[in-house]
Write a protein that holds these residues in place. Structure first.
Motif, PDB file in Angstrom:
ATOM      1  N   MET A 122       0.814  -1.194   0.000  1.00 28.47           N
ATOM      2  CA  MET A 122       0.000   0.000   0.000  1.00 28.47           C
ATOM      3  C   MET A 122       0.862   1.264   0.000  1.00 28.47           C
ATOM      4  N   ILE A 123       1.998   1.212   0.670  1.00 25.47           N
ATOM      5  CA  ILE A 123       2.871   2.385   0.695  1.00 25.47           C
ATOM      6  C   ILE A 123       3.393   2.685  -0.712  1.00 25.47           C
ATOM      7  N   GLN A 124       3.746   1.640  -1.455  1.00 23.98           N
ATOM      8  CA  GLN A 124       4.266   1.866  -2.802  1.00 23.98           C
ATOM      9  C   GLN A 124       3.212   2.513  -3.700  1.00 23.98           C
ATOM     10  N   GLU A 125       1.966   2.111  -3.588  1.00 25.91           N
ATOM     11  CA  GLU A 125       0.887   2.727  -4.365  1.00 25.91           C
ATOM     12  C   GLU A 125       0.699   4.190  -3.960  1.00 25.91           C
ATOM     13  N   PHE A 126       0.795   4.460  -2.655  1.00 26.54           N
ATOM     14  CA  PHE A 126       0.714   5.826  -2.148  1.00 26.54           C
ATOM     15  C   PHE A 126       1.812   6.685  -2.766  1.00 26.54           C
ATOM     16  N   LEU A 127       3.053   6.170  -2.795  1.00 28.68           N
ATOM     17  CA  LEU A 127       4.161   6.932  -3.371  1.00 28.68           C
ATOM     18  C   LEU A 127       3.961   7.180  -4.862  1.00 28.68           C
ATOM     19  N   ARG A 128       3.491   6.177  -5.575  1.00 28.28           N
ATOM     20  CA  ARG A 128       3.268   6.349  -7.016  1.00 28.28           C
ATOM     21  C   ARG A 128       2.259   7.454  -7.299  1.00 28.28           C
ATOM     22  N   SER A 129       1.305   7.639  -6.408  1.00 28.60           N
ATOM     23  CA  SER A 129       0.276   8.659  -6.635  1.00 28.60           C
ATOM     24  C   SER A 129       0.657  10.038  -6.102  1.00 28.60           C
ATOM     25  N   THR A 130       1.674  10.127  -5.232  1.00 28.24           N
ATOM     26  CA  THR A 130       2.000  11.417  -4.621  1.00 28.24           C
ATOM     27  C   THR A 130       3.406  11.929  -4.901  1.00 28.24           C
ATOM     28  N   LEU A 131       4.356  11.033  -5.123  1.00 25.25           N
ATOM     29  CA  LEU A 131       5.746  11.430  -5.334  1.00 25.25           C
ATOM     30  C   LEU A 131       5.931  11.902  -6.776  1.00 25.25           C
ATOM     31  N   PRO A 132       6.440  13.116  -6.969  1.00 26.23           N
ATOM     32  CA  PRO A 132       6.575  13.641  -8.333  1.00 26.23           C
ATOM     33  C   PRO A 132       7.793  13.042  -9.054  1.00 26.23           C
ATOM     34  N   LEU A 133       7.611  11.877  -9.660  1.00 26.53           N
ATOM     35  CA  LEU A 133       8.669  11.213 -10.417  1.00 26.53           C
ATOM     36  C   LEU A 133       8.284  11.161 -11.886  1.00 26.53           C
ATOM     37  N   ASP A 134       9.287  11.267 -12.763  1.00 26.76           N
ATOM     38  CA  ASP A 134       8.973  11.153 -14.181  1.00 26.76           C
ATOM     39  C   ASP A 134       8.967   9.681 -14.600  1.00 26.76           C
ATOM     40  N   SER A 135       8.545   9.426 -15.809  1.00 24.04           N
ATOM     41  CA  SER A 135       8.350   8.056 -16.277  1.00 24.04           C
ATOM     42  C   SER A 135       9.659   7.323 -16.558  1.00 24.04           C
ATOM     43  N   SER A 136      10.800   7.990 -16.465  1.00 29.52           N
ATOM     44  CA  SER A 136      12.080   7.338 -16.755  1.00 29.52           C
ATOM     45  C   SER A 136      12.698   6.667 -15.530  1.00 29.52           C
ATOM     46  N   VAL A 137      11.995   6.681 -14.398  1.00 33.75           N
ATOM     47  CA  VAL A 137      12.501   6.039 -13.184  1.00 33.75           C
ATOM     48  C   VAL A 137      11.444   5.115 -12.591  1.00 33.75           C
ATOM     49  N   THR A 138      11.906   4.164 -11.793  1.00 33.76           N
ATOM     50  CA  THR A 138      10.994   3.257 -11.101  1.00 33.76           C
ATOM     51  C   THR A 138      11.403   3.160  -9.636  1.00 33.76           C
ATOM     52  N   LEU A 139      10.460   2.740  -8.802  1.00 33.48           N
ATOM     53  CA  LEU A 139      10.729   2.503  -7.384  1.00 33.48           C
ATOM     54  C   LEU A 139      11.094   1.040  -7.184  1.00 33.48           C
ATOM     55  N   LYS A 140      12.191   0.798  -6.475  1.00 31.37           N
ATOM     56  CA  LYS A 140      12.627  -0.562  -6.166  1.00 31.37           C
ATOM     57  C   LYS A 140      12.740  -0.674  -4.650  1.00 31.37           C
ATOM     58  N   ARG A 141      11.973  -1.572  -4.066  1.00 36.50           N
ATOM     59  CA  ARG A 141      11.979  -1.723  -2.604  1.00 36.50           C
ATOM     60  C   ARG A 141      13.380  -2.096  -2.120  1.00 36.50           C
ATOM     61  N   SER A 142      13.832  -1.408  -1.083  1.00 33.82           N
ATOM     62  CA  SER A 142      15.132  -1.683  -0.469  1.00 33.82           C
ATOM     63  C   SER A 142      14.945  -2.645   0.686  1.00 33.82           C
ATOM     64  N   ASP A 143      15.941  -3.451   0.926  1.00 34.45           N
ATOM     65  CA  ASP A 143      15.917  -4.350   2.075  1.00 34.45           C
ATOM     66  C   ASP A 143      16.560  -3.639   3.246  1.00 34.45           C
ATOM     67  N   THR A 144      15.731  -3.000   4.070  1.00 34.88           N
ATOM     68  CA  THR A 144      16.234  -2.296   5.244  1.00 34.88           C
ATOM     69  C   THR A 144      15.439  -2.717   6.468  1.00 34.88           C
ATOM     70  N   GLU A 145      16.021  -2.501   7.606  1.00 34.99           N
ATOM     71  CA  GLU A 145      15.345  -2.783   8.865  1.00 34.99           C
ATOM     72  C   GLU A 145      14.326  -1.679   9.146  1.00 34.99           C
ATOM     73  N   PRO A 146      13.169  -2.015   9.738  1.00 32.71           N
ATOM     74  CA  PRO A 146      12.195  -0.977  10.092  1.00 32.71           C
ATOM     75  C   PRO A 146      12.785   0.023  11.075  1.00 32.71           C
ATOM     76  N   ASP A 147      12.363   1.260  10.980  1.00 31.12           N
ATOM     77  CA  ASP A 147      12.818   2.324  11.868  1.00 31.12           C
ATOM     78  C   ASP A 147      12.191   2.107  13.244  1.00 31.12           C
ATOM     79  N   THR A 148      13.016   1.873  14.254  1.00 27.59           N
ATOM     80  CA  THR A 148      12.490   1.586  15.590  1.00 27.59           C
ATOM     81  C   THR A 148      11.866   2.802  16.241  1.00 27.59           C
TER      82      THR A 148
END
Length: 83
Positions: free
Chosen positions: A1-27
């Motif tokens: 759901m977060i990725q869909e939220f970013l796609r609708s709100t983050l101003p990115l052009d069509s030449s880039v994509t979002l790739k999920r990073s493997d990180t630990e959650p922020d405590t």
């Protein structure tokens, strides 16, 4: 759901994509769901990063970084509750 939220709100052009990073959650925001993403160009180069969080569907946000780790944009979204 977060990725869909970013796609609708983050101003990115069509030449880039979002790739999920493997990180630990922020405590510090353990009660919220958070995810990190790399912003990758069509050529496969990482051109930025995004850390996003969602406390519930009515309260969420993101921090957008350039490839050097400098903050480009920081947004918080809070929907008004409907009566």
């Amino acid at each position: 759901m977060i990725q869909e939220f970013l796609r609708s709100t983050l101003p990115l052009d069509s030449s880039v994509t979002l790739k999920r990073s493997d990180t630990e959650p922020d405590t510090e925001i353990a009660h919220a769901r958070s995810e990190a993403f790399e912003i990758v160009s069509d050529a496969g180069e990482t051109v930025g990063f995004v850390k996003a969080w969602e406390d519930d569907p009515s309260f969420r946000g993101y921090v957008h970084f350039d490839s050097d780790g400098n903050v480009i944009d920081w947004k918080v979204f809070k929907d008004r509750l409907q009566s």
